[in-house]
Design a protein around this motif. Sequence first.
Motif, PDB file in Angstrom:
ATOM      1  N   VAL A  96      -6.313   3.566  -3.375  1.00 29.42           N
ATOM      2  CA  VAL A  96      -6.700   2.161  -3.464  1.00 29.42           C
ATOM      3  C   VAL A  96      -8.218   2.073  -3.413  1.00 29.42           C
ATOM      4  CG1 VAL A  96      -6.557  -0.106  -2.385  1.00 29.42           C
ATOM      5  CG2 VAL A  96      -4.537   1.374  -2.423  1.00 29.42           C
ATOM      6  N   ALA A 127      -5.869   0.299  -7.809  1.00 34.92           N
ATOM      7  CA  ALA A 127      -5.604   1.671  -7.382  1.00 34.92           C
ATOM      8  C   ALA A 127      -5.795   2.630  -8.543  1.00 34.92           C
ATOM      9  CB  ALA A 127      -4.187   1.781  -6.829  1.00 34.92           C
ATOM     10  N   ARG A 129       0.831  -1.209   0.000  1.00 35.67           N
ATOM     11  CA  ARG A 129       0.000   0.000   0.000  1.00 35.67           C
ATOM     12  C   ARG A 129       0.865   1.258   0.000  1.00 35.67           C
ATOM     13  NH1 ARG A 129      -2.902  -2.382   4.755  1.00 35.67           N
ATOM     14  NH2 ARG A 129      -4.542  -3.768   3.960  1.00 35.67           N
ATOM     15  N   GLU A 175      -9.401  -4.093  -2.725  1.00 34.96           N
ATOM     16  CA  GLU A 175      -8.328  -4.967  -2.271  1.00 34.96           C
ATOM     17  C   GLU A 175      -8.928  -6.319  -1.922  1.00 34.96           C
ATOM     18  OE1 GLU A 175      -5.653  -5.236   1.749  1.00 34.96           O
ATOM     19  OE2 GLU A 175      -5.643  -3.290   0.688  1.00 34.96           O
ATOM     20  N   LEU A 196      -4.515  -5.490  -5.429  1.00 33.57           N
ATOM     21  CA  LEU A 196      -4.866  -4.108  -5.152  1.00 33.57           C
ATOM     22  C   LEU A 196      -5.269  -3.437  -6.454  1.00 33.57           C
ATOM     23  CD1 LEU A 196      -1.766  -3.269  -2.946  1.00 33.57           C
ATOM     24  CD2 LEU A 196      -4.068  -3.645  -2.071  1.00 33.57           C
TER      25      LEU A 196
END
Length: 215
Positions: free
Chosen positions: A189, A212, A181, A192, A210
């Motif tokens: 983000v 983002a 992260r 997840e 993730l």
Amino acid sequence: MKDLGSQVAYWDSVGVTKTFTHPVNPDWLEGVSRTARILDYGCGYGRVMAELGEHGFTDVSGVDLSPGLIARGRQLMPDLRFAVLKSPPELTYPPASFDMVLLFAVLTCVPDDDAQRALVAELSRVLAPGGLLYVSDMILQDDERNQGRYAAHAQQFGTPYGVFATDDGAVCRHHDIAELRALLLGFDVVDERQIDIVTMNGHRSQAVQLLARKR
């Protein structure tokens, strides 16, 4: 380890025979235009690129530092667009060239902190504002085998905890989720998930994905 190309010999020999397994989550693709400009960084032999094509995406490119893996991909899937990275992490594309970049099981192959930050910065450069970065990578495992090799490698080489050498010669890194992260400065983000995978060497392991968005 700061040289992203330092393991080309591995990926051109042992690595070129591996099967890669990190799955694409189709739910995360639902809101992405099928004409979006997509880059698969560290594409290997094009497995994820082909899957994106099956989902209807029409503008997908892939780059990898291994000429051997790229040659395998071109043989298996000659209709896909492959290119060899000459000076990783540098890309030849101008800024804002892509709407989405995929980074699947790549950071695990880049053990050094500074090299990871340089890679993410380069991907941010080629992403358009509001573009998506889709990361899938390995997290720290809690089993005795992995914890033993993390500790041994850190003690011997002073590397970050989670770095280790595989039996067949690759140097890899498993991450604390917070480390991943923290790499995504300049991104928000938006989703997840943790997943189970089988590694390229046949071990069942934990990974994280993730999604983002570039600010």
